[in-house]
Design a protein around this motif. Sequence first.
Motif, PDB file in Angstrom:
ATOM      1  N   TRP A  34      32.967  48.802  32.445  1.00  0.00           N
ATOM      2  CA  TRP A  34      34.405  48.539  32.280  1.00  0.00           C
ATOM      3  C   TRP A  34      34.817  47.426  33.244  1.00  0.00           C
ATOM      4  CZ3 TRP A  34      38.556  51.986  34.935  1.00  0.00           C
ATOM      5  CH2 TRP A  34      39.837  51.499  34.632  1.00  0.00           C
ATOM      6  N   THR A  35      35.253  46.302  32.680  1.00  0.00           N
ATOM      7  CA  THR A  35      35.808  45.216  33.484  1.00  0.00           C
ATOM      8  C   THR A  35      37.324  45.307  33.373  1.00  0.00           C
ATOM      9  OG1 THR A  35      33.875  43.850  32.961  1.00  0.00           O
ATOM     10  CG2 THR A  35      35.790  42.733  33.902  1.00  0.00           C
ATOM     11  N   ALA A  36      37.954  45.803  34.419  1.00  0.00           N
ATOM     12  CA  ALA A  36      39.390  46.091  34.385  1.00  0.00           C
ATOM     13  C   ALA A  36      40.202  44.802  34.417  1.00  0.00           C
ATOM     14  CB  ALA A  36      39.768  46.984  35.563  1.00  0.00           C
ATOM     15  N   VAL A  37      41.323  44.814  33.717  1.00  0.00           N
ATOM     16  CA  VAL A  37      42.227  43.665  33.744  1.00  0.00           C
ATOM     17  C   VAL A  37      42.919  43.618  35.102  1.00  0.00           C
ATOM     18  CG1 VAL A  37      42.607  43.760  31.251  1.00  0.00           C
ATOM     19  CG2 VAL A  37      44.158  44.983  32.782  1.00  0.00           C
ATOM     20  N   ARG A  40      44.573  36.803  30.492  1.00  0.00           N
ATOM     21  CA  ARG A  40      45.402  35.701  30.988  1.00  0.00           C
ATOM     22  C   ARG A  40      46.833  36.150  31.244  1.00  0.00           C
ATOM     23  NH1 ARG A  40      42.296  32.557  27.246  1.00  0.00           N
ATOM     24  NH2 ARG A  40      43.875  32.921  25.637  1.00  0.00           N
ATOM     25  N   ALA A  41      47.326  37.046  30.398  1.00  0.00           N
ATOM     26  CA  ALA A  41      48.706  37.514  30.578  1.00  0.00           C
ATOM     27  C   ALA A  41      48.848  38.399  31.817  1.00  0.00           C
ATOM     28  CB  ALA A  41      49.150  38.289  29.335  1.00  0.00           C
ATOM     29  N   ALA A  51      50.989  35.898  36.455  1.00  0.00           N
ATOM     30  CA  ALA A  51      51.551  34.548  36.583  1.00  0.00           C
ATOM     31  C   ALA A  51      52.938  34.461  35.958  1.00  0.00           C
ATOM     32  CB  ALA A  51      50.604  33.543  35.936  1.00  0.00           C
ATOM     33  N   ARG A  52      53.165  35.232  34.881  1.00  0.00           N
ATOM     34  CA  ARG A  52      54.470  35.178  34.228  1.00  0.00           C
ATOM     35  C   ARG A  52      55.582  35.732  35.110  1.00  0.00           C
ATOM     36  NH1 ARG A  52      51.767  39.499  31.745  1.00  0.00           N
ATOM     37  NH2 ARG A  52      52.826  41.537  31.989  1.00  0.00           N
ATOM     38  N   GLU A  53      55.185  36.517  36.158  1.00  0.00           N
ATOM     39  CA  GLU A  53      56.164  37.030  37.110  1.00  0.00           C
ATOM     40  C   GLU A  53      56.143  36.243  38.418  1.00  0.00           C
ATOM     41  OE1 GLU A  53      55.551  41.186  37.691  1.00  0.00           O
ATOM     42  OE2 GLU A  53      55.421  41.630  35.533  1.00  0.00           O
ATOM     43  N   ARG A  66      39.048  30.720  36.882  1.00  0.00           N
ATOM     44  CA  ARG A  66      38.979  31.000  35.432  1.00  0.00           C
ATOM     45  C   ARG A  66      39.113  32.481  35.130  1.00  0.00           C
ATOM     46  NH1 ARG A  66      34.536  27.572  36.135  1.00  0.00           N
ATOM     47  NH2 ARG A  66      33.147  29.363  35.921  1.00  0.00           N
ATOM     48  N   TRP A  67      39.120  33.300  36.138  1.00  0.00           N
ATOM     49  CA  TRP A  67      39.103  34.769  36.014  1.00  0.00           C
ATOM     50  C   TRP A  67      38.005  35.190  35.033  1.00  0.00           C
ATOM     51  CZ3 TRP A  67      42.332  37.274  39.384  1.00  0.00           C
ATOM     52  CH2 TRP A  67      42.172  38.654  39.421  1.00  0.00           C
TER      53      TRP A  67
END
Length: 679
Positions: A187-190, A349-350, A548-550, A570-571
Amino acid sequence: MAQNGDSPEQLTLLRETVRRSRTKAPAGITSALPVARIAVDVSLPHLDRPFDYLVPDDLADAAQPGARVKVRFAGKDLDGFVLERLESSDHDGKLAHIRKVVSPEQVLTPEVADLCRAVADRYAGVLSDVTRLAVPPRHAKVEAEPLKCTQPIQPVVSTSVSEWSPYPLAPGFLDALRRSEAPRAIWTAVPGADWAMGFAQAAAVCASAGRGALLLAPDARDLERLAAACSEVLGPDGYVTLSADLGPTARYRAFLAALRGCTRVVIGTRAAAFAPVTDLGLVALWDDGDDSYAEPRAPYPHAREVLLLRAYRQKCAFLLGGFARSAETAALLESGWAGELIADRAVIRAAAPSVHIAGESDTELARDPGARAARLPHRAFEIAREGLRSGPVLVQVPRAGYLPSLVCQTCRAPSRCSTCGGTLRRTGGSGPASCSVCGRPAADHRCPECGDTRMRAAVVGARRTAEELGRAFPGFLIRTSGGDNMLDTVSDQPALIVTTPGAEPVASGGYSAALLLDTWLLLARPDLRAPEEAVRRWFNAAALVRPAREGGTVIMVGEPSATPLQAVVRWSPEGFATRELSERRTARLAPAAKLAELTGPTEAVADFLGRLRQLMDPQAGLEILGPVALDDETSRAVARTPRASGSTLARTLKEAQAARTTKKLPGSVRIQIDPVHFG
């Protein structure tokens, strides 16, 4: 009584009669399964096998498989565990009796005994060393306490699995858990994911199917987060915590609760990897790259490998999660042994913050020519100032202390103590430098190379960084986290939080920004895993920052072209881990190859290597690197084989060690297979 005229034969007969009269007659032997096969607590490799003993009739009920016993071995009373009861023994000679049943509590279950044997074989160790890790010391008062449950507690299972919603393949994994199957997943967590809640929800699904779960966290701080999540999802009585930090009494109490089936879910640190969970259905581990999972005692097993063996041998589900990936994790995915739980790139990305490297653009360099060389470039100050308008700002510094290392101002030679040769340092803003080893002040220090008395910092620590930031941002709260002063959480109020890697507290609502300083220092460590460890530290810190959106922003101070830094920009933890595995395969290093580090007295290591070459299968592809002298008396060598010959290497290493201990040769050779730190 002997008379003066007695012959020597008569004296001998008389002594034998007296000896027999003083020997207590042995108790009768039980007729039901009269032979007990026992793992005796002996750490010598050539004696690493079970031994058969007779079971006295009065101990027959208590001497059951898993019970602790005392037996006579080599003229001493030693501890042991009953492994099984048999009708007869293969031993041709006379069998001794079990001396005592220390406790009838069957603390070494058959599943855990089998796991301990597999771990010992995997790491060229002996069973008794592994059982010491698996079974905590006995506390009679705890065993005598009344049983608090007569059947497994049914946890209060939450029906929500929202923490798994970003991952397309997660529903299939959870459904397999519900069906008591054995799925295996990486599991690669966001970024920003509540991993503890995800683990708790997976354990709840497993418990709802009537099976047990074992969840591991790397340290006490992460374990507290996992406990809070499990309390919310499973209820306060739906799990038990098993950790060495609990203390001997509390740890043994938690161990017995799991052993007696009072709970289906066990959480803990590496000490819980062998926990006797009833009907185990899931083993899970978070952040396997953390070196706290490596056991510092022989045979030095890694908790990840213990759980891998456990999942295979007990046919249970396996879940390994993290914000970053290790090369070992990439190898599991590449082999097909485990599947991948990862979100779509758009989701990642979000959720991710905006990550930049100081001096990455020509425009920035034109405005600030020193952006790549400065420790705190102008852009880092701008991001910190902007972040402080809306919340806390994280500042990660690789070294603790004030000025932990000093060099000559003129020639840059390391400044060392004239008494013991230790590194000179400063522990505060005033007063002379002092030795980091003997503590002597160095007020009259003079460089032996150039004669200059002036010194400057080679590395700036977290305390000095906090002091500098306090002057740069007057009016803002400055807090430090690291060493003995660890912060678990911080509020969402504007503040600068200066931490060392791994000591980052969780911010309510996330950090508004993060500064990752001195990235070169983490990459410069003389260790095979230095790039992997640095990337793991950076991902873990950056994952605490708002999306980033915040407005969440991360600035890394280092070389923009460095591959590890670019992986964070690049995450792409999966891409970096795959590349790292490929490079290690080219260099024939772990996990692409099997390595064993051999350390000990120079003559002992040389003798060991000679025996290893003689005993090793010629087809196994053995290669010896070294030996290399560590000091006047100690040497180190590395034995290497292809991964497929790993079991052969471990078995032969143990045979070579057994040959030395059988002959009682001087010098002890330390064997460590796949060491965490290698370089």
